[in-house]
Write a protein that holds these residues in place. Structure first.
Motif, PDB file in Angstrom:
ATOM      1  N   ALA A   1      47.740   3.366  28.748  1.00 33.17           N
ATOM      2  CA  ALA A   1      46.588   4.110  27.864  1.00 33.17           C
ATOM      3  C   ALA A   1      46.736   3.492  26.656  1.00 33.17           C
ATOM      4  O   ALA A   1      47.507   2.972  26.129  1.00 33.17           O
ATOM      5  N   VAL A   2      45.441   3.369  26.008  1.00 29.97           N
ATOM      6  CA  VAL A   2      45.442   2.714  24.492  1.00 29.97           C
ATOM      7  C   VAL A   2      44.468   3.916  23.832  1.00 29.97           C
ATOM      8  O   VAL A   2      43.368   4.311  24.217  1.00 29.97           O
ATOM      9  N   TRP A   3      44.789   4.101  22.734  1.00 27.55           N
ATOM     10  CA  TRP A   3      44.364   5.030  21.727  1.00 27.55           C
ATOM     11  C   TRP A   3      44.158   4.498  20.558  1.00 27.55           C
ATOM     12  O   TRP A   3      44.925   3.749  19.784  1.00 27.55           O
ATOM     13  N   ARG A   4      42.903   4.473  20.109  1.00 23.65           N
ATOM     14  CA  ARG A   4      42.484   3.653  18.935  1.00 23.65           C
ATOM     15  C   ARG A   4      42.319   4.680  17.798  1.00 23.65           C
ATOM     16  O   ARG A   4      41.425   5.577  17.777  1.00 23.65           O
ATOM     17  N   VAL A   5      43.281   4.929  16.897  1.00 25.04           N
ATOM     18  CA  VAL A   5      43.524   6.058  15.904  1.00 25.04           C
ATOM     19  C   VAL A   5      42.879   5.516  14.527  1.00 25.04           C
ATOM     20  O   VAL A   5      43.497   4.521  13.917  1.00 25.04           O
ATOM     21  N   PRO A   6      41.782   6.240  14.170  1.00 28.83           N
ATOM     22  CA  PRO A   6      41.386   5.956  12.394  1.00 28.83           C
ATOM     23  C   PRO A   6      42.519   6.292  11.517  1.00 28.83           C
ATOM     24  O   PRO A   6      42.799   7.533  11.565  1.00 28.83           O
ATOM     25  N   VAL A   7      43.006   5.580  10.620  1.00 23.72           N
ATOM     26  CA  VAL A   7      44.014   5.712   9.843  1.00 23.72           C
ATOM     27  C   VAL A   7      43.859   5.556   8.580  1.00 23.72           C
ATOM     28  O   VAL A   7      44.662   5.319   7.430  1.00 23.72           O
ATOM     29  N   GLY A   8      42.520   4.725   8.147  1.00 24.46           N
ATOM     30  CA  GLY A   8      42.316   4.370   7.026  1.00 24.46           C
ATOM     31  C   GLY A   8      42.491   2.861   6.652  1.00 24.46           C
ATOM     32  O   GLY A   8      42.421   2.227   5.516  1.00 24.46           O
ATOM     33  N   LEU A   9      42.787   2.027   7.706  1.00 28.52           N
ATOM     34  CA  LEU A   9      43.069   0.701   7.790  1.00 28.52           C
ATOM     35  C   LEU A   9      41.790   0.029   7.999  1.00 28.52           C
ATOM     36  O   LEU A   9      40.529   0.604   8.087  1.00 28.52           O
ATOM     37  N   ALA A  10      41.678  -1.297   7.939  1.00 26.15           N
ATOM     38  CA  ALA A  10      40.872  -2.145   8.231  1.00 26.15           C
ATOM     39  C   ALA A  10      39.967  -2.096   9.524  1.00 26.15           C
ATOM     40  O   ALA A  10      38.951  -1.875   9.496  1.00 26.15           O
ATOM     41  N   GLU A  11      40.765  -1.588  10.556  1.00 31.71           N
ATOM     42  CA  GLU A  11      40.343  -1.174  11.698  1.00 31.71           C
ATOM     43  C   GLU A  11      41.482   0.091  12.265  1.00 31.71           C
ATOM     44  O   GLU A  11      42.265   0.063  11.800  1.00 31.71           O
ATOM     45  N   PRO A  12      40.816   0.557  13.235  1.00 27.67           N
ATOM     46  CA  PRO A  12      41.744   1.728  13.901  1.00 27.67           C
ATOM     47  C   PRO A  12      43.230   1.167  14.366  1.00 27.67           C
ATOM     48  O   PRO A  12      42.942   0.040  14.918  1.00 27.67           O
ATOM     49  N   LEU A  13      44.018   2.106  14.219  1.00 23.22           N
ATOM     50  CA  LEU A  13      45.365   1.773  14.694  1.00 23.22           C
ATOM     51  C   LEU A  13      45.363   1.710  16.166  1.00 23.22           C
ATOM     52  O   LEU A  13      44.882   2.481  16.830  1.00 23.22           O
ATOM     53  N   ASN A  14      45.922   0.718  16.704  1.00 18.42           N
ATOM     54  CA  ASN A  14      45.650   0.292  18.109  1.00 18.42           C
ATOM     55  C   ASN A  14      47.210   0.866  18.631  1.00 18.42           C
ATOM     56  O   ASN A  14      48.145   0.116  18.852  1.00 18.42           O
ATOM     57  N   VAL A  15      47.129   1.928  19.433  1.00 15.92           N
ATOM     58  CA  VAL A  15      48.492   2.551  19.939  1.00 15.92           C
ATOM     59  C   VAL A  15      48.411   2.509  21.522  1.00 15.92           C
ATOM     60  O   VAL A  15      47.433   3.234  22.009  1.00 15.92           O
ATOM     61  N   ALA A  16      49.184   1.670  22.022  1.00 19.13           N
ATOM     62  CA  ALA A  16      49.247   1.707  23.642  1.00 19.13           C
ATOM     63  C   ALA A  16      50.505   2.147  24.137  1.00 19.13           C
ATOM     64  O   ALA A  16      51.309   1.764  23.290  1.00 19.13           O
ATOM     65  N   PHE A  17      50.537   2.691  25.041  1.00 19.27           N
ATOM     66  CA  PHE A  17      51.640   3.576  25.663  1.00 19.27           C
ATOM     67  C   PHE A  17      51.477   3.738  27.349  1.00 19.27           C
ATOM     68  O   PHE A  17      50.371   3.594  27.759  1.00 19.27           O
ATOM     69  N   GLY A  18      52.558   3.874  27.758  1.00 23.09           N
ATOM     70  CA  GLY A  18      52.580   3.893  29.408  1.00 23.09           C
ATOM     71  C   GLY A  18      54.071   4.156  30.074  1.00 23.09           C
ATOM     72  O   GLY A  18      55.039   4.198  29.308  1.00 23.09           O
ATOM     73  N   ALA A  19      53.786   4.045  31.357  1.00 26.49           N
ATOM     74  CA  ALA A  19      55.066   4.376  32.235  1.00 26.49           C
ATOM     75  C   ALA A  19      54.983   3.493  33.258  1.00 26.49           C
ATOM     76  O   ALA A  19      53.849   3.042  33.929  1.00 26.49           O
ATOM     77  N   GLU A  20      56.063   2.912  33.961  1.00 29.04           N
ATOM     78  CA  GLU A  20      56.181   1.988  34.947  1.00 29.04           C
ATOM     79  C   GLU A  20      57.207   2.520  35.993  1.00 29.04           C
ATOM     80  O   GLU A  20      58.396   2.852  35.480  1.00 29.04           O
ATOM     81  N   SER A  21      56.872   2.567  37.528  1.00 23.90           N
ATOM     82  CA  SER A  21      58.115   2.888  38.305  1.00 23.90           C
ATOM     83  C   SER A  21      57.830   1.658  39.219  1.00 23.90           C
ATOM     84  O   SER A  21      56.815   1.160  39.659  1.00 23.90           O
TER      85      SER A  21
END
Length: 796
Positions: free
Chosen positions: A392-412
């Motif tokens: 998953a990728v969540w683009r979070v507005p935190v007041g920077l030039a662009e939204p913060l790109n937060v990627a996370f996930g799991a694998e088996s």
């Protein structure tokens, strides 16, 4: 496919092309176009080769398909100087499953992805136990583009991503294409015929589907001279006819059939997708000639088999033919939400399998005498992998030039390795063994019951990958990954990267990461042994490589394999201009600890055997000499990558210039290998330190002219001598390729080309020259001389 059949197909294809070309409307040629946005080494959907935090090469379909070879890895090696694919003639399975190395690291220290999903590894364990993916299993004509990340990325992708990541992106464009190609070497052998086609569709409600097929038939080559012992045999036995040469050194006879499919359909706001690849391969090649006058263990007449004399079957000796029947496939399916600027996700499941069935023809199990077959089935190796991913990728507005790109996930992931038995005759110790006749199929013993088995390993992982654009000039990223393996425990790896842009066209970037490569079930558990009979005690004995977890090996010092571990530092400069000039310069340093190798061979003396038996170690009474895979040594690899591109209008046409240079140096820092000066020097110098690829392409109207130079620096090989001249230094070599493409109309084009157009050969080799070898089997480039080809492309 015979030459006659191929010519018939070529003529029919040409006739179809003329018909289509006469009636077709103008079509846009998008084959050479490369999407600017990259998807490898970053999970930020806005990165380009210029703005990415780590170096990424992008190769388009036109570049990858403009070659005489049908194999994807060999195409890539012609474009990227730090990527090497060896031919390795007469090297058992490695002549069919060719090892590919990036930055002179192990073949299994480069991660391969297809459409961003992990591609399974080959079932064959190569030099020092390396078990990497086989790029030849992916059909070249199905590839839309390829991205090569030249940086460590285990914190982002997991095991194997030490040297870098190769991401193969399948073509999604609509349209129908077909091609026919034929060529051969200047020596008149190695004819290669290829035919293939691709059909791509887009659906009215969104989505796409495509299917690709290719068949390639590659003929044998021989760069050999008659063996001296064969010359001596012919003089001693003038009435016996033998082949000249009795043994070929060259490319195998190889036939491949390949398929690829790629599809996606919208399902509400999400998208359902699936893709897969399939390859079937059959190949055959020579191994070493058996001389009747010098092989009493094969040709001796014994009382056990009265009236039987192998000279009546193979009077002029025999050359066993090793063959492979391989199957490889991967299927991937998933559901994803990708058209969102805030939150996207991707859930997928994949299954991949690589299997190789080995045969040995024109041989004998001498210990079976007249009851021995001449052709043997040796057994099967199989690697299978199941991967489940949620990203998953969540683009979070935190007041920077662009939204913060937060990627996370799991694998088996679950890997399974299987060895299946060969014919009993391929590993049998027959009654003739008591009289000194050699057991097993001669040339390559089959897999016996003691080697057969199935082993698996499971792993679970989770990761967090964050990228931030702090300002228009400065961006940075950090990744952390935790992974737990059933066979050895857990590991945590991280990566930090940053980039600063000084102006519109100049930026610097740097990264530091830790990485690992997990031992595979095949490396952890497989054995490679053969049996014989002691002619004095008449007791069976076993020798060869054991699993390090087998009690006999453990008693003699073997320890369970641990992951190879790395840390990588990369720093560089990237630039672009508005006049068509762009490039990058990157320096790197890669430390790899606990690298895999094979232990020194231990002779099991009677005293050691008595200790093993006294302690109740299973199987102790039969072993005579053994070794095992071990975490053996540490290395440091450092170097420089430089890439320059220049594209602009010139006169009535357009010119594209490219140069890529790699300097790469590997040093053994510590471990057992550092205590062996001969092996240490060969490990450090067996690949060129300097490689360069430069090309010029000029397009004027319907004509495209291409020239390319491939430079390989000096390197060293063994002479095979125990004393005196132990090493042989090979000088630098430059191979030049040329090609011309004529676009006859929007639907038809014809390409003719020659690779190694000046028919350049390297220095002749000392090692195994007595066996008829002319050029080193370990060369980092092709040693078959020049070859030419013609290719007809259709688009409709």
């Amino acid at each position: 496919m015979s030459i006659t059949h191929f010519k018939t197909a070529l003529c029919a294809t040409a006739a179809l092309a003329v018909t289509l070309g006469a009636n077709a409307a103008q079509a846009q040629d998008a084959q050479g176009a490369v999407e600017e946005v990259i998807v490898t080494g970053t999970r930020d959907s806005n990165r380009t080769p210029f703005t990415t935090l780590a170096p990424v090469d992008v190769l388009n379909a036109q570049t990858l398909q403009a070659s005489a070879t049908a194999q994807l890895g060999e195409n890539l090696a012609q474009q990227i100087p730090s990527f090497i694919v060896q031919k390795l003639p007469t090297s058992d399975g490695l002549q069919f499953i060719r090892p590919a190395t990036l930055r002179n690291l192990s073949p299994d220290q480069t991660l391969v992805l297809v459409n961003g999903k992990r591609f399974h590894r080959s079932a064959f364990l190569g030099s020092r136990g390396a078990q990497g993916p086989d790029l030849a299993q992916i059909v070249t004509t199905a590839v839309g583009r390829m991205e090569v990340l030249r940086d460590g990325a285990s914190a982002q992708y997991g095991s194997d991503a030490i040297a870098g990541v190769i991401n193969i992106l399948l073509d999604e464009k609509p349209g129908f294409t077909a091609f026919a190609q034929s060529g051969q070497f200047f020596e008149g052998d190695g004819q290669t015929n290829r035919v293939g086609g691709r059909a791509g569709f887009v659906f009215p409600e969104g989505g796409h589907a495509s299917v690709t097929f290719e068949m390639a038939d590659q003929g044998l080559t021989s760069r050999s001279r008659q063996r001296q012992d064969a010359i001596d045999f012919a003089k001693a036995h003038p009435g016996i006819a033998i082949d000249n040469p009795v043994q070929r050194w060259g490319n195998p006879d190889l036939t491949t059939y390949q398929l690829a499919a790629n599809a996606a359909l919208p399902v509400g706001p999400a998208e359902l997708y699936a893709f897969g690849t399939y390859t079937s391969t059959e190949g055959m090649n020579d191994i070493n000639w058996r001389n009747p006058d010098q092989n009493p263990a094969i040709y001796r007449t014994v009382a056990v088999f009265p009236g039987f004399d192998l000279r009546n079957i193979y009077p002029g000796g025999f050359t066993p033919h090793e063959g492979i029947k391989a199957r490889d496939f991967q299927t991937v399916g998933g559901l994803r939400l990708k058209d969102s600027d805030v939150f996207t996700w991707d859930a997928s499941l994949s299954y991949g399998q690589n299997s190789s069935r080995f045969v040995l023809n024109n041989s004998i199990n001498a210990s079976m005498g007249p009851d021995s077959p001449r052709n043997f089935y040796l057994g099967q190796l199989k690697q299978s992998e199941v991967n489940a991913n949620l990203d998953a990728v969540w683009r979070v507005p935190v007041g920077l030039a662009e939204p913060l790109n937060v990627a996370f996930g799991a694998e088996s992931r679950k890997e399974t390795y299987t060895i299946s038995e060969g014919d009993p005759a391929s590993y049998a110790v027959g009654p003739g063994a008591a009289a000194g006749l050699a057991p097993n199929s001669n040339g390559f013993p089959g897999f016996g019951p003691s080697q057969a088995g199935e082993w698996d390993q499971t792993s679970y992982a989770g990761y967090l990958d964050v990228e931030a654009q702090f300002s228009e000039q400065f961006s940075a990223g950090a990744a952390l990954r935790y992974e737990d393996f059933s066979e050895f425990g857990d590991t945590v790896n991280g990566k930090v990267a940053a980039r600063y842009q000084f102006s519109e066209g100049v930026a610097v970037r740097a990264s530091y990461s830790t990485g690992f490569r997990a031992p595979t079930p095949g490396q952890l558990n497989s054995t490679s042994t053969s049996q014989g009979l002691d002619t004095v005690t008449l007791q069976l004995f076993t020798s060869g490589r054991l699993s390090p977890v087998i009690p006999v090996a453990a008693f003699l010092g073997a320890k369970p394999l641990q992951p190879e571990e790395s840390d990588t530092l990369t720093a560089g400069l990237v630039w672009r201009t508005d006049v068509g000039l762009s490039g990058s310069l990157d320096a790197y340093r890669i430390n790899v600890d606990k690298r895999f190798s094979t232990s020194p061979t231990v002779t099991v003396t009677p005293a050691i055997r008595a200790q093993l038996i006294a302690q109740g170690v299973p199987g102790a009474e039969s072993f005579t000499s053994i070794n095992w895979f071990t975490n053996d040594f540490d290395t440091q690899t450092s170097g420089i990558d430089a890439v320059v591109n220049y594209n602009r209008d010139l006169g009535p046409g357009r010119i594209a210039l490219m140069a890529a240079y790699n300097y790469n140096k590997t040093e053994v820092r510590s471990g057992n290998l550092s205590g062996n000066p001969t092996q240490k020097l060969l490990f450090e110098t067996s690949r060129p330190k300097q490689n360069l690829t430069a090309s010029a392409t000029y397009t004027i109207g319907p004509i495209e002219l291409m020239s390319r130079a491939r430079y390989y620096g000096e390197w060293t090989d063994s002479t095979g001598n125990a004393t005196g001249e132990i090493f042989q230094a090979f000088g630098a070599i430059t191979l030049v390729d040329v090609a011309a493409t004529w676009t006859i109309n929007p639907n038809v084009s014809l390409r003719v080309g020659a690779e190694n157009v000046f028919d350049t050969y390297p220095d002749e080799a000392v090692f195994q020259a007595s066996r008829g070898l002319v050029y080193s089997r370990n060369a980092p480039y092709d040693t078959n001389g020049g070859q030419y080809y013609a290719r007809l492309n259709l688009r409709f």
